[in-house]
Enzyme design. Sequence first.
Site, PDB file in Angstrom:
ATOM      1  N   ARG A 226      37.399   1.192  55.776  1.00 22.61           N
ATOM      2  CA  ARG A 226      37.279   1.043  57.225  1.00 22.61           C
ATOM      3  C   ARG A 226      37.455   2.429  57.838  1.00 22.61           C
ATOM      4  NH1 ARG A 226      35.127  -3.113  56.617  1.00 22.61           N
ATOM      5  NH2 ARG A 226      35.758  -5.173  57.324  1.00 22.61           N
ATOM      6  N   HIS A 274      27.481   1.431  57.657  1.00 24.80           N
ATOM      7  CA  HIS A 274      28.249   0.250  57.242  1.00 24.80           C
ATOM      8  C   HIS A 274      27.363  -0.756  56.495  1.00 24.80           C
ATOM      9  CE1 HIS A 274      32.034  -2.307  58.305  1.00 24.80           C
ATOM     10  NE2 HIS A 274      31.478  -2.729  57.165  1.00 24.80           N
TER      11      HIS A 274
HETATM   12  P1  NDP Z   1      41.618  -6.996  48.378  1.00 23.97           P
HETATM   13  O1  NDP Z   1      42.579  -7.608  49.326  1.00 23.97           O
HETATM   14  O2  NDP Z   1      41.117  -7.812  47.240  1.00 23.97           O
HETATM   15  O3  NDP Z   1      42.255  -5.666  47.748  1.00 23.97           O
HETATM   16  C1  NDP Z   1      42.983  -4.768  48.507  1.00 23.97           C
HETATM   17  C2  NDP Z   1      43.619  -3.716  47.591  1.00 23.97           C
HETATM   18  O4  NDP Z   1      44.264  -2.742  48.408  1.00 23.97           O
HETATM   19  C3  NDP Z   1      44.679  -4.298  46.665  1.00 23.97           C
HETATM   20  O5  NDP Z   1      44.603  -3.687  45.409  1.00 23.97           O
HETATM   21  C4  NDP Z   1      45.985  -3.907  47.357  1.00 23.97           C
HETATM   22  O6  NDP Z   1      47.075  -3.748  46.478  1.00 23.97           O
HETATM   23  C5  NDP Z   1      45.614  -2.587  47.956  1.00 23.97           C
HETATM   24  N1  NDP Z   1      46.474  -2.248  49.095  1.00 23.97           N
HETATM   25  C6  NDP Z   1      46.554  -2.837  50.308  1.00 23.97           C
HETATM   26  N2  NDP Z   1      47.472  -2.235  51.079  1.00 23.97           N
HETATM   27  C7  NDP Z   1      47.992  -1.237  50.336  1.00 23.97           C
HETATM   28  C8  NDP Z   1      48.992  -0.262  50.565  1.00 23.97           C
HETATM   29  N3  NDP Z   1      49.658  -0.183  51.728  1.00 23.97           N
HETATM   30  N4  NDP Z   1      49.295   0.590  49.571  1.00 23.97           N
HETATM   31  C9  NDP Z   1      48.641   0.519  48.382  1.00 23.97           C
HETATM   32  N5  NDP Z   1      47.679  -0.392  48.084  1.00 23.97           N
HETATM   33  C10 NDP Z   1      47.366  -1.255  49.056  1.00 23.97           C
HETATM   34  O7  NDP Z   1      40.412  -6.458  49.258  1.00 23.97           O
HETATM   35  P2  NDP Z   1      38.881  -6.248  48.820  1.00 23.97           P
HETATM   36  O8  NDP Z   1      38.862  -5.437  47.576  1.00 23.97           O
HETATM   37  O9  NDP Z   1      38.160  -7.548  48.817  1.00 23.97           O
HETATM   38  O10 NDP Z   1      38.303  -5.420  50.071  1.00 23.97           O
HETATM   39  C11 NDP Z   1      38.853  -4.189  50.431  1.00 23.97           C
HETATM   40  C12 NDP Z   1      38.262  -3.691  51.751  1.00 23.97           C
HETATM   41  O11 NDP Z   1      36.922  -3.258  51.583  1.00 23.97           O
HETATM   42  C13 NDP Z   1      38.157  -4.725  52.866  1.00 23.97           C
HETATM   43  O12 NDP Z   1      39.393  -4.941  53.488  1.00 23.97           O
HETATM   44  C14 NDP Z   1      37.132  -4.094  53.789  1.00 23.97           C
HETATM   45  O13 NDP Z   1      37.808  -3.291  54.759  1.00 23.97           O
HETATM   46  C15 NDP Z   1      36.312  -3.198  52.869  1.00 23.97           C
HETATM   47  N6  NDP Z   1      34.917  -3.659  52.776  1.00 23.97           N
HETATM   48  C16 NDP Z   1      33.907  -2.825  53.233  1.00 23.97           C
HETATM   49  C17 NDP Z   1      32.595  -3.198  53.131  1.00 23.97           C
HETATM   50  C18 NDP Z   1      31.503  -2.272  53.539  1.00 23.97           C
HETATM   51  O14 NDP Z   1      30.339  -2.684  53.639  1.00 23.97           O
HETATM   52  N7  NDP Z   1      31.764  -1.005  53.757  1.00 23.97           N
HETATM   53  C19 NDP Z   1      32.194  -4.511  52.564  1.00 23.97           C
HETATM   54  C20 NDP Z   1      33.319  -5.284  52.093  1.00 23.97           C
HETATM   55  C21 NDP Z   1      34.625  -4.873  52.205  1.00 23.97           C
HETATM   56  P3  NDP Z   1      47.732  -5.008  45.701  1.00 23.97           P
HETATM   57  O15 NDP Z   1      46.637  -5.561  44.828  1.00 23.97           O
HETATM   58  O16 NDP Z   1      48.816  -4.407  44.909  1.00 23.97           O
HETATM   59  O17 NDP Z   1      48.167  -5.973  46.761  1.00 23.97           O
HETATM   60  C1  OXD Z   2      33.428  -6.706  55.035  1.00 20.60           C
HETATM   61  C2  OXD Z   2      32.434  -5.757  55.554  1.00 20.60           C
HETATM   62  O1  OXD Z   2      34.615  -6.553  55.291  1.00 20.60           O
HETATM   63  O2  OXD Z   2      31.225  -6.056  55.475  1.00 20.60           O
HETATM   64  O3  OXD Z   2      33.011  -7.654  54.321  1.00 20.60           O
HETATM   65  O4  OXD Z   2      32.818  -4.685  56.013  1.00 20.60           O
END
Ligand code: NDP
Ligand code: OXD
Length: 311
Positions: A226, A274
């Site tokens: 993000r 995006h």
């Molecule tokens: P998940 O919730 O599956 O994974 C999030 C990861 O981030 C986990 O490994 C978590 O750790 C880690 N995390 C969260 N907070 C912290 C922190 N404070 N310190 C360290 N590690 C942290 O999310 P997704 O993988 O499904 O998606 C991730 C992001 O990708 C979404 O939130 C979205 O913003 C972005 N996205 C962007 C898209 C685009 O088109 N550009 C499309 C889809 C998603 P733990 O496992 O230990 O809890």
């Molecule tokens: C999502 C995105 O969060 O598209 O799925 O950014």
Amino acid sequence: MKPKVLFLLPPGWNALGRETFHSPHYEALFADRDSLDPASIDYFVGFRPPPGFLKTLSKLKLVISLGAGVDGFLSDPEFPKEIPLVRFTDPQLGIEMAQYVTMHALIIHRHQRYFDQAQKEGVWRQLMLPRATDKTRIGILGLGEIGGRIATALAQYGFALSGWSRTRKEIAGVKSFAGDGELGAFLGQCDILACVLPQTPGTAGMLNAGFFAQMAKGAWVINVARGGLLVEEDLITALDRDHLAGAVLDVFRTEPLPEGNPLWAHPKVTVTPHIAGITDPRAALAHVENSVLAFEAGKALDDIVDVSRGY
Ligand code: NDP
Ligand code: OXD
């Protein structure tokens, strides 16, 4: 009586017809096309509703996110936290995100920009390319649903892989760093850093001057998480001082990226709008139907967001 589901579609989805979200299991209403009685809505489906909008839906049972990231909901100070929020997950979304990161990591690793420039100049200019195993260390910030898929995709090219998350992970071939105490050690050993963390109060603004200072000189940043995680001015400074070699950015503090924003024309920055991973409307329909049916049947839903954690 069928439950009423209100859709507030993201602008890019405006061309989709009502039939896209038709289901025998609910009555679909569209915020921009139907006249609404806010007190009659059972379910809300969207991505970034205007702040304060959800609290006007007094009978709401469940909020269904069209995205994997839910910061567009939780950044609303009036988000009704007592109502469960379910996020979108889809293996295909993870595959697309992995494609994006892999494509850009390979462009960087194989010095493709150098060859593009040589072609522009009409010069046959060869370069010895490094081997993935010798040279390029890729770190993934966030090893969740999508970060895990990115790691699996990159592993087949032999890169030295590591990841950082809140809790420690065991993923074959990926060195796991966990928690704030290990962030510095993680950053210092990345040549390419791919950020796929959710935006939460704990991660907003974390890609800042102090963060870049801990990265190895000459490293690259790929941000598909993000825009709110990145302090754009600090990135530009790190690039202009040649501390970082370049950045690939798919997400921005303000989207669409405003005209005149220096990132558009920066020679070391690649901008995409995006599109790293796009929710497929057919998968979204299945997600909405499954969520409504499960909720109506009193079943537990997968992918309920921990609102206190922010993801
Ligand atoms: P998940 O919730 O599956 O994974 C999030 C990861 O981030 C986990 O490994 C978590 O750790 C880690 N995390 C969260 N907070 C912290 C922190 N404070 N310190 C360290 N590690 C942290 O999310 P997704 O993988 O499904 O998606 C991730 C992001 O990708 C979404 O939130 C979205 O913003 C972005 N996205 C962007 C898209 C685009 O088109 N550009 C499309 C889809 C998603 P733990 O496992 O230990 O809890
Ligand atoms: C999502 C995105 O969060 O598209 O799925 O950014």
